[in-house]
Motif scaffolding. Structure first.
Motif, short mmCIF file in Angstrom:
data_model
loop_
_atom_site.label_atom_id
_atom_site.label_comp_id
_atom_site.label_asym_id
_atom_site.label_seq_id
_atom_site.Cartn_x
_atom_site.Cartn_y
_atom_site.Cartn_z
N THR A 379 0.84 -1.33 0.10
CA THR A 379 0.00 0.22 0.00
C THR A 379 0.85 1.24 -0.10
O THR A 379 2.28 1.19 0.29
CB THR A 379 -0.99 -0.02 1.23
OG1 THR A 379 -1.92 1.15 0.96
CG2 THR A 379 -0.52 0.17 2.72
N ASN A 380 0.33 2.39 -0.32
CA ASN A 380 1.06 3.55 -0.39
C ASN A 380 -0.13 4.68 -0.34
O ASN A 380 -0.30 5.44 -1.16
CB ASN A 380 1.93 3.69 -1.66
CG ASN A 380 2.83 4.92 -1.65
OD1 ASN A 380 2.54 5.87 -0.87
ND2 ASN A 380 3.97 4.85 -2.38
N GLU A 381 -0.44 4.74 0.98
CA GLU A 381 -1.35 5.79 1.33
C GLU A 381 -0.89 7.42 1.08
O GLU A 381 -1.70 8.43 0.82
CB GLU A 381 -1.73 5.78 2.78
CG GLU A 381 -2.67 4.35 3.11
CD GLU A 381 -2.91 4.02 4.61
OE1 GLU A 381 -3.87 4.06 4.99
OE2 GLU A 381 -1.92 3.45 5.19
N GLU A 382 0.38 7.31 1.53
CA GLU A 382 0.92 8.86 1.30
C GLU A 382 0.80 9.23 -0.20
O GLU A 382 0.58 10.39 -0.47
CB GLU A 382 2.30 9.04 1.59
CG GLU A 382 2.32 8.95 3.27
CD GLU A 382 2.52 7.42 3.79
OE1 GLU A 382 2.37 7.27 5.02
OE2 GLU A 382 2.38 6.42 2.89
N LEU A 383 1.09 8.38 -1.19
CA LEU A 383 1.19 8.61 -2.62
C LEU A 383 -0.45 8.80 -2.88
O LEU A 383 -0.74 9.90 -3.71
CB LEU A 383 1.58 7.59 -3.21
CG LEU A 383 1.47 7.80 -4.88
CD1 LEU A 383 2.30 8.96 -5.32
CD2 LEU A 383 2.28 6.50 -5.61
N ALA A 384 -1.31 8.04 -2.59
CA ALA A 384 -2.65 8.27 -2.67
C ALA A 384 -3.25 9.58 -2.19
O ALA A 384 -3.93 10.30 -2.83
CB ALA A 384 -3.55 7.03 -2.20
N ILE A 385 -2.76 10.14 -1.07
CA ILE A 385 -3.10 11.35 -0.46
C ILE A 385 -2.80 12.38 -1.57
O ILE A 385 -3.21 13.31 -1.68
CB ILE A 385 -3.10 11.45 0.98
CG1 ILE A 385 -3.51 10.37 1.78
CG2 ILE A 385 -3.13 12.85 1.30
CD1 ILE A 385 -3.22 10.43 3.38
N ALA A 386 -1.34 12.22 -1.74
CA ALA A 386 -0.84 13.41 -2.59
C ALA A 386 -1.51 13.44 -3.93
O ALA A 386 -1.86 14.69 -4.44
CB ALA A 386 0.77 13.00 -2.84
N ARG A 387 -1.96 12.37 -4.57
CA ARG A 387 -2.63 12.33 -5.72
C ARG A 387 -3.87 13.05 -5.58
O ARG A 387 -4.46 13.78 -6.37
CB ARG A 387 -2.62 11.12 -6.48
CG ARG A 387 -1.06 10.74 -7.18
CD ARG A 387 -1.15 9.28 -7.67
NE ARG A 387 0.56 9.24 -8.30
CZ ARG A 387 0.81 7.96 -8.65
NH1 ARG A 387 0.13 6.71 -8.49
NH2 ARG A 387 1.92 8.10 -9.26
#
Length: 395
Positions: A379-387
């Motif tokens: 998972t990559n919640e930070e990337l999802a939040i950034a996008r």
């Protein structure tokens, strides 16, 4: 670099942060400030693969975030040179108010703050971080991304508790879910990997906090966490599913107060309550050494997971994919094998070599002939939040 987004996850006593390029996903810097308000405060800042650690007590979130921004200036990269396009904030509870990310202004912040009774352990810290960040970084847009948003349109049958309806309405009691940013990111990645947008899939987000979701054609149709993140799977320190009457019993017979019970169920139960340890690696080590409590804890953990996999397959009318993610899900091959071994009747067949091979890449771990595809997707919640932040802010 096309510009960066600063992602901030402000908890009750910590600030986790990451500066990243939302286009490439490259992480420029990251860190964690822990134990805000305590004499033992500690900061870890990582840049260019090098970790910088120091004791750094901070009295509150204002001082804490100021210290984080100072760490960028001192240790790099200087934020003035980082091309920050926006700041994305993780918020646990969006309630019925927010079904997607939202640009933050004073009104939005107040509305998020008003939802704190639904997430008293999380939203107050989230709001504190938002207010401080907007004050310290006033020249870029700020966006809130909600853990609950992916589950905002659950079918009513999945979202509704069989509680007297006027009471439920008055106190906004329903299934909100959590970890939605992770579940959406992972389920989207699986659809892309398998080249299908009609998948019936289960995502198992297994970390210290743990949750399951059932996703059909990209839409969540059920999830294990409920009004709060306490419901559902066995977790590091949380009970997960439990007869609600246990609370009455503890109050009436044990004489425990509401706050004591809250602390017991959220912070002193789960794996920690069963073994004394909330880290799955330590529990696994104890079980390997013959510790009966640890072995039972693993059995309880796996039993609960299998119940959810089976029930979600029934809810969806079939099953195409099961995906493991987060710290335990991505790294513990034994958990994956123990959970899935009895589920062959669903058409699940693991490839033992693929399951045990170490990798940080998304991968299929089921056997070629398996009717259900089993995957591990980091998972990559930070990337999802950034996008999400870039999409909403237009920065």
């Amino acid at each position: 670099m096309s510009g960066t987004v600063l992602v901030v996850n402000s908890g009750s006593s910590s600030i986790k942060y990451q500066l990243l390029d939302p286009d490439s996903g490259d992480v420029v810097a990251s860190g964690l400030l822990e134990r805000i308000g305590e004499p033992s405060g500690h900061l870890r800042h990582t840049v260019d693969g090098e970790k910088h650690e120091r004791d750094l007590p901070q009295v509150d979130h204002t001082a804490g975030l100021s210290a984080v921004l100072a760490a960028f200036d001192e240790l790099g990269p200087a934020l003035a040179d980082a091309g920050i396009r926006a700041v994305g904030h993780r918020v646990v509870q969006g309630g019925a108010e927010f079904s997607g990310p939202v640009a933050l202004d004073d009104d939005a912040v107040s509305r998020i703050d008003a939802l704190s009774p639904l997430a008293p352990l999380h939203n107050p810290g989230n709001v504190a971080g938002i207010r401080v960040a907007r004050e310290l970084l006033p020249d870029v847009p700020h966006v809130a991304v909600f853990d609950t948003a992916f589950f905002a349109d659950l079918p009513e049958a999945a979202a509704t508790y069989a509680l007297e309806k006027e009471t439920a309405k008055k106190y906004a009691i329903k299934r909100y879910g959590a970890h939605g940013t992770s579940h959406q990111f992972v389920s989207d990645a699986v659809s892309t990997m398998l080249g299908r947008d009609d998948l019936r899939q289960i995502v198992l987000h297994l970390g210290n906090g743990a949750s399951a979701s059932a996703v059909v054609g990209g839409r969540a149709v059920d999830t294990s966490m409920g009004l709060t993140p306490l419901e559902g799977l066995v977790m590091g320190t949380r009970t997960g599913d439990m007869d609600p009457a246990v609370v009455f019993h503890l109050r009436r017979v044990g004489g425990l107060g509401v706050d004591e019970i809250d602390d017991l169920l959220n912070k002193r139960s789960g794996l920690k309550g069963l073994t004394g340890h909330n880290d799955m690696r330590e529990v696994r080590e104890l079980a390997g050494a013959g510790d009966a409590d640890a072995r039972l804890a693993l059995d309880v953990y796996g039993h609960r997971l299998r119940k959810y996999v089976g029930s979600y397959a029934a809810v969806m009318g079939g099953l195409d994919a099961v995906t493991f993610t987060a710290g335990v899900g991505e790294n513990d091959a034994l958990i994956r094998a123990e959970v899935l071994a009895p589920l062959g009747f669903l058409g699940i067949e693991l490839d033992d070599a693929a399951n045990t091979a170490r990798s940080s890449e998304p991968r299929v771990i089921s056997a070629p002939g398996s009717a259900v595809t089993v995957l591990v997707v980091p998972t990559n919640e930070e990337l999802a939040i950034a996008r999400h932040t870039i999409e909403v802010s237009g920065a």
